[in-house]
Write a protein that holds these residues in place. Structure first.
Motif, PDB file in Angstrom:
ATOM      1  N   SER A 133       0.840  -1.197   0.000  1.00 15.96           N
ATOM      2  CA  SER A 133       0.000   0.000   0.000  1.00 15.96           C
ATOM      3  C   SER A 133       0.880   1.254   0.000  1.00 15.96           C
ATOM      4  O   SER A 133       1.898   1.305   0.684  1.00 15.96           O
ATOM      5  CB  SER A 133      -0.919   0.013   1.222  1.00 15.96           C
ATOM      6  N   ASP A 134       0.462   2.248  -0.784  1.00 11.51           N
ATOM      7  CA  ASP A 134       1.200   3.510  -0.885  1.00 11.51           C
ATOM      8  C   ASP A 134       0.473   4.565  -0.062  1.00 11.51           C
ATOM      9  O   ASP A 134      -0.623   4.996  -0.427  1.00 11.51           O
ATOM     10  CB  ASP A 134       1.284   3.931  -2.354  1.00 11.51           C
ATOM     11  N   PRO A 135       1.060   5.011   1.063  1.00  7.09           N
ATOM     12  CA  PRO A 135       0.379   6.003   1.894  1.00  7.09           C
ATOM     13  C   PRO A 135       0.161   7.332   1.176  1.00  7.09           C
ATOM     14  O   PRO A 135      -0.709   8.110   1.561  1.00  7.09           O
ATOM     15  CB  PRO A 135       1.305   6.169   3.102  1.00  7.09           C
ATOM     16  N   ALA A 136       0.915   7.592   0.105  1.00  7.68           N
ATOM     17  CA  ALA A 136       0.754   8.841  -0.643  1.00  7.68           C
ATOM     18  C   ALA A 136      -0.350   8.750  -1.692  1.00  7.68           C
ATOM     19  O   ALA A 136      -0.737   9.760  -2.273  1.00  7.68           O
ATOM     20  CB  ALA A 136       2.072   9.215  -1.320  1.00  7.68           C
ATOM     21  N   ALA A 137      -0.873   7.531  -1.932  1.00 14.68           N
ATOM     22  CA  ALA A 137      -1.933   7.347  -2.935  1.00 14.68           C
ATOM     23  C   ALA A 137      -3.274   7.809  -2.361  1.00 14.68           C
ATOM     24  O   ALA A 137      -3.439   7.969  -1.142  1.00 14.68           O
ATOM     25  CB  ALA A 137      -2.013   5.888  -3.350  1.00 14.68           C
ATOM     26  N   THR A 138      -4.248   8.005  -3.249  1.00 16.20           N
ATOM     27  CA  THR A 138      -5.585   8.415  -2.821  1.00 16.20           C
ATOM     28  C   THR A 138      -6.288   7.281  -2.081  1.00 16.20           C
ATOM     29  O   THR A 138      -6.923   7.508  -1.057  1.00 16.20           O
ATOM     30  CB  THR A 138      -6.424   8.837  -4.049  1.00 16.20           C
ATOM     31  N   HIS A 139      -6.174   6.053  -2.606  1.00 17.13           N
ATOM     32  CA  HIS A 139      -6.828   4.889  -2.000  1.00 17.13           C
ATOM     33  C   HIS A 139      -5.974   3.641  -2.218  1.00 17.13           C
ATOM     34  O   HIS A 139      -5.326   3.508  -3.251  1.00 17.13           O
ATOM     35  CB  HIS A 139      -8.210   4.618  -2.617  1.00 17.13           C
ATOM     36  N   ASN A 140      -6.009   2.742  -1.237  1.00 17.35           N
ATOM     37  CA  ASN A 140      -5.416   1.406  -1.356  1.00 17.35           C
ATOM     38  C   ASN A 140      -6.529   0.417  -1.009  1.00 17.35           C
ATOM     39  O   ASN A 140      -6.767   0.123   0.165  1.00 17.35           O
ATOM     40  CB  ASN A 140      -4.232   1.237  -0.400  1.00 17.35           C
ATOM     41  N   CYS A 141      -7.238  -0.037  -2.011  1.00 14.48           N
ATOM     42  CA  CYS A 141      -8.376  -0.930  -1.809  1.00 14.48           C
ATOM     43  C   CYS A 141      -7.917  -2.373  -2.037  1.00 14.48           C
ATOM     44  O   CYS A 141      -6.998  -2.611  -2.816  1.00 14.48           O
ATOM     45  CB  CYS A 141      -9.499  -0.570  -2.781  1.00 14.48           C
ATOM     46  N   TRP A 142      -8.558  -3.308  -1.369  1.00 15.62           N
ATOM     47  CA  TRP A 142      -8.054  -4.682  -1.447  1.00 15.62           C
ATOM     48  C   TRP A 142      -9.143  -5.713  -1.161  1.00 15.62           C
ATOM     49  O   TRP A 142     -10.219  -5.380  -0.655  1.00 15.62           O
ATOM     50  CB  TRP A 142      -6.896  -4.878  -0.472  1.00 15.62           C
ATOM     51  N   ALA A 143      -8.777  -6.961  -1.471  1.00 14.63           N
ATOM     52  CA  ALA A 143      -9.632  -8.112  -1.143  1.00 14.63           C
ATOM     53  C   ALA A 143      -8.758  -9.351  -1.102  1.00 14.63           C
ATOM     54  O   ALA A 143      -7.722  -9.404  -1.767  1.00 14.63           O
ATOM     55  CB  ALA A 143     -10.731  -8.291  -2.189  1.00 14.63           C
ATOM     56  N   TYR A 144      -9.174 -10.313  -0.287  1.00 16.44           N
ATOM     57  CA  TYR A 144      -8.512 -11.612  -0.336  1.00 16.44           C
ATOM     58  C   TYR A 144      -9.527 -12.721  -0.163  1.00 16.44           C
ATOM     59  O   TYR A 144     -10.605 -12.519   0.389  1.00 16.44           O
ATOM     60  CB  TYR A 144      -7.379 -11.738   0.695  1.00 16.44           C
ATOM     61  N   ARG A 145      -9.166 -13.887  -0.685  1.00 20.58           N
ATOM     62  CA  ARG A 145      -9.977 -15.104  -0.563  1.00 20.58           C
ATOM     63  C   ARG A 145      -9.039 -16.228  -0.157  1.00 20.58           C
ATOM     64  O   ARG A 145      -8.058 -16.512  -0.832  1.00 20.58           O
ATOM     65  CB  ARG A 145     -10.652 -15.429  -1.884  1.00 20.58           C
ATOM     66  N   ILE A 146      -9.330 -16.855   0.992  1.00 14.92           N
ATOM     67  CA  ILE A 146      -8.566 -18.017   1.453  1.00 14.92           C
ATOM     68  C   ILE A 146      -9.601 -19.040   1.911  1.00 14.92           C
ATOM     69  O   ILE A 146     -10.139 -18.943   3.017  1.00 14.92           O
ATOM     70  CB  ILE A 146      -7.603 -17.645   2.597  1.00 14.92           C
ATOM     71  N   GLY A 147      -9.920 -19.985   1.040  1.00 19.85           N
ATOM     72  CA  GLY A 147     -10.967 -20.954   1.357  1.00 19.85           C
ATOM     73  C   GLY A 147     -12.297 -20.241   1.563  1.00 19.85           C
ATOM     74  O   GLY A 147     -12.729 -19.451   0.729  1.00 19.85           O
ATOM     75  N   GLN A 148     -12.936 -20.501   2.704  1.00 18.61           N
ATOM     76  CA  GLN A 148     -14.214 -19.856   3.008  1.00 18.61           C
ATOM     77  C   GLN A 148     -14.026 -18.472   3.621  1.00 18.61           C
ATOM     78  O   GLN A 148     -14.993 -17.751   3.856  1.00 18.61           O
ATOM     79  CB  GLN A 148     -15.027 -20.727   3.979  1.00 18.61           C
ATOM     80  N   THR A 149     -12.787 -18.090   3.890  1.00 17.48           N
ATOM     81  CA  THR A 149     -12.498 -16.808   4.524  1.00 17.48           C
ATOM     82  C   THR A 149     -12.216 -15.751   3.471  1.00 17.48           C
ATOM     83  O   THR A 149     -11.416 -15.982   2.564  1.00 17.48           O
ATOM     84  CB  THR A 149     -11.276 -16.937   5.459  1.00 17.48           C
ATOM     85  N   TYR A 150     -12.877 -14.612   3.590  1.00 17.91           N
ATOM     86  CA  TYR A 150     -12.593 -13.510   2.677  1.00 17.91           C
ATOM     87  C   TYR A 150     -12.832 -12.191   3.396  1.00 17.91           C
ATOM     88  O   TYR A 150     -13.594 -12.129   4.368  1.00 17.91           O
ATOM     89  CB  TYR A 150     -13.471 -13.588   1.415  1.00 17.91           C
ATOM     90  N   ARG A 151     -12.143 -11.165   2.932  1.00 14.84           N
ATOM     91  CA  ARG A 151     -12.356  -9.805   3.421  1.00 14.84           C
ATOM     92  C   ARG A 151     -12.070  -8.853   2.282  1.00 14.84           C
ATOM     93  O   ARG A 151     -11.334  -9.185   1.351  1.00 14.84           O
ATOM     94  CB  ARG A 151     -11.416  -9.470   4.593  1.00 14.84           C
ATOM     95  N   PHE A 152     -12.629  -7.653   2.380  1.00 14.61           N
ATOM     96  CA  PHE A 152     -12.316  -6.631   1.386  1.00 14.61           C
ATOM     97  C   PHE A 152     -12.465  -5.258   2.019  1.00 14.61           C
ATOM     98  O   PHE A 152     -13.128  -5.109   3.053  1.00 14.61           O
ATOM     99  CB  PHE A 152     -13.200  -6.764   0.138  1.00 14.61           C
TER     100      PHE A 152
END
Length: 198
Positions: free
Chosen positions: A44-63
């Motif tokens: 992630s770049d702290p100088a950027a406007t946004h650092n958006c993300w998502a991950y999928r690990i089996g049944q576990t996910y977040r975004f």
């Protein structure tokens, strides 16, 4: 239940410019939520406007939309991961705002497209076929059972207790099942019962 999965063989990235806003997607294979969050923090770049993300690990996910309007960034990134039937994957899209607003639809398209492009370009490898299994044990073996599950790399899909004992539903790489079954039998002196879902 057998499940065929793929993950990334190595990190990958893609760059997309939309109305002067730059979107840089970085994708990587991960084995745990902690590893995913560490990758997110690293790229992630702290100088950027946004650092958006998502991950999928089996049944576990977040975004995370990281300040973008709800549902316009993290969810489209997750949809790109799921749309390509990937698992054990994290994607971070860093956006530098170019002065022209994209609107909700434009954001969804931009975040989803750059994430999908990074994943399309990435080399892939198969993950182990997973088997779903159920284990029944008495209360005295609960601690042993949990330790065996962790040591075998099993994911816990469900757990409940009743008057007869403990019931666990686990997901385990197919090649680890025979070893898990033998260790379970030895550790509980044959008192725990394991069944595989077909």
């Amino acid at each position: 239940m057998n499940e065929r999965r793929e993950t990334l063989a190595a990190p990958a990235e893609a760059l997309l410019e939309v109305k002067k806003s730059r979107h840089l997607a970085r994708a990587a294979p991960v084995c745990s939520p902690e590893e995913a969050l560490a990758f997110i923090a690293k790229v992630s770049d702290p100088a950027a406007t946004h650092n958006c993300w998502a991950y999928r690990i089996g049944q576990t996910y977040r975004f995370s939309d990281d300040g973008e309007p709800a549902g316009t960034a993290g969810r489209p990134i997750l949809a790109a991961i799921d749309g390509q039937r990937l698992d054990g994957v994290v994607v971070v899209v860093t956006r530098w705002f170019g002065g022209i607003k994209l609107g909700a639809g434009g954001l969804v398209r931009a975040y989803g497209a750059v994430a999908a492009e990074a994943l399309r370009q990435a080399a892939r490898k198969p993950l182990a076929t997973l088997r779903r299994l159920r284990v029944e044990a008495n209360f005295a073996h609960a601690q042993i059972l949990h330790a065996l599950a962790v040591a075998s790399g099993a994911a816990k899909l469900g757990e409940h207790f009743d008057t007869n004992g403990l019931y666990l539903v686990l997901s385990l790489p197919e090649d680890a099942v025979p070893g898990f079954e033998a260790r379970l039998r030895d550790a509980t002196r044959g008192q725990a019962r394991m069944t595989l879902d077909s």
